[in-house]
Each structure stands twice: as C-alpha cells, then as structure tokens.
Enzyme design. Structure first.
Site: not given
Length: 238
Positions: A9, A11-12, A46, A142, A144-145, A175
């Site tokens: 994850g 990429s952003r 890079g 969410y 619970a995960a 955040i």
C-alpha cells in the site's frame, strides 16, 4: 549497507510517506499497490514499484516470487475502510460483503504478504503492521479487522522472536493530509477528533513515518509484540 524495505500500500497516503522516509535514508525500498499508480509513485520517489493486490493470494504469490534475496523490514500498510464507501448495508448479504471487504483489506493483506515473504525475512529484521485507534472501539467491521490484526501480530511476534525478528503494530489516531475519509470528514467531526487529543493537534503522516522508522531501527530491538499508539492522547494506555 542498505537494507531492503517492503511496504504494501505504498503508492499513496501514509504508505507513500513511509516509503519516502526510508528512501531518503538510503534504504532499498520496494512498494506495492493495486493499480498502476504504484509505478508513478515509485518513479517519483526513486524506489521500486510492483503492482500487487495484497488481498489476492495469486497476486501476492507472484510478487513474492520476484524476490531472490532477503527482506529486512516488512511494513504492512495496505488497508482501507469500506464502512466509508457506499450506502449503509441494507441486508445481511450487504453486511457480510462489507465485513468481508474490510477483513480482506486490513487483516488478510498483512497475513498473506507476511506468509509469502516469511522465508525471505532476514534474522534481526522487523515486521510492522499498521492498525488504528478504531480497534479500541471495534463496533464496526473496520475496527474489528484492525483489532484482529493486533491480536494476530502478538502471536506472530512469539513465532518470529527466536530469529530475532520483531513484530509490532503502529496504531494511529486521526492523521491529517490523507484520503482515508474519502471526503466524508466534516469540519465538526475533524474538530472533535482534534479536541480529543491532549496536544490539540491532528496527527501528520510524518509522525507515522517516524515511528515506523524507529521500530525498524537498531534502537528498537527489544520492542516486540506491542501495539504502539500514535494519537496525541486520544486513547491512552497504562
């Protein structure tokens, strides 16, 4: 000598910030993402970018096969909150789909990637999983995960500890400057989240990157099996 850092994850959002932090420190960084955006991010930072859906076994297997060497640090950042996408479930079928989506995105991604790279993890390395303050109020799929992620991480720490590999969870609160809320965070809710902190400020992506960097460093070799809360005091522990 540069270490090999793998960030799912990446990429952003927070994953990108973590990748940038390690890259600027001179590490060899590999990021994954579900779309071709991962290559654009990799070019900008890079680093090496590989398209991989961390919730799909075949995709993760294909990704793992590309590693001929070892991995020093694995950061399982891939995730997301299906509770914020689409309408409220109107049937048990819809509810099951929402829970399965969040479990796949926030738990299965870490389980599959770690299992696939487990034989590549070098002794003395680190696995860092990214949880959430939502795990402490786990009434949603969410939360619970993320709670399940923390429990699994504690067990994994016991398994990998004999090879001096640490396993910890970084658990952020609110955040700012990410797309986590998918444009659904109201000014009122934002104010509430900041007011709940002791230092009266939002968290920032660089706060997360700094903590991840520390847990991957030689200074944190006796910290393992822990959930480290990063929320300005919005949730406190003893």
């Amino acid at each position: 000598m540069a270490r090999t850092i793998v960030i799912t994850g990446g990429s952003r959002g927070l994953g990108r910030q973590v990748a940038q932090r390690f890259s600027e420190s001179g590490e060899h960084v590999v990021i994954t993402g579900r779309s071709d955006r991962v290559r654009e991010t990799a070019a900008a930072l890079g680093v090496v970018g590989i398209e991989c859906d961390a919730s799909e076994p075949a995709s993760v297997e294909a990704f793992a096969e590309q590693f001929g060497g070892g991995v020093d640090v694995l950061v399982n950042m891939a995730g997301g909150n299906a509770d914020l996408v689409g309408p409220t479930p109107g049937s048990l079928k819809d509810l099951a789909a929402q829970w399965n989506t969040n479990l796949a995105a926030n738990l299965l991604t870490a389980v599959l990637t770690t299992a696939a790279l487990r034989d590549h993890l070098r002794p003395g390395g680190a696995v860092i999983n990214v949880g959430s303050i939502g795990a402490e109020y786990a009434s949603t799929s969410y939360g619970a995960a993320k709670a399940a992620l923390a429990a699994w991480s504690a067990g994994l720490s016991a398994e990998l500890g004999q090879t001096e590999i640490t396993v910890n969870v970084v658990s952020p609160g609110y955040i700012e400057d990410t797309d986590f809320f998918q444009g659904k965070l109201t000014d009122e809710r934002r104010a509430q989240l900041i007011a709940a902190t002791h230092d009266k400020r939002p968290g920032r992506p660089d706060d997360v990157a700094g903590l991840v960097e520390f847990l991957a460093s030689p200074h944190a070799r006796h910290i393992t099996g822990q959930t480290i809360h990063l929320n300005g005091g919005a949730y406190t522990t003893r």
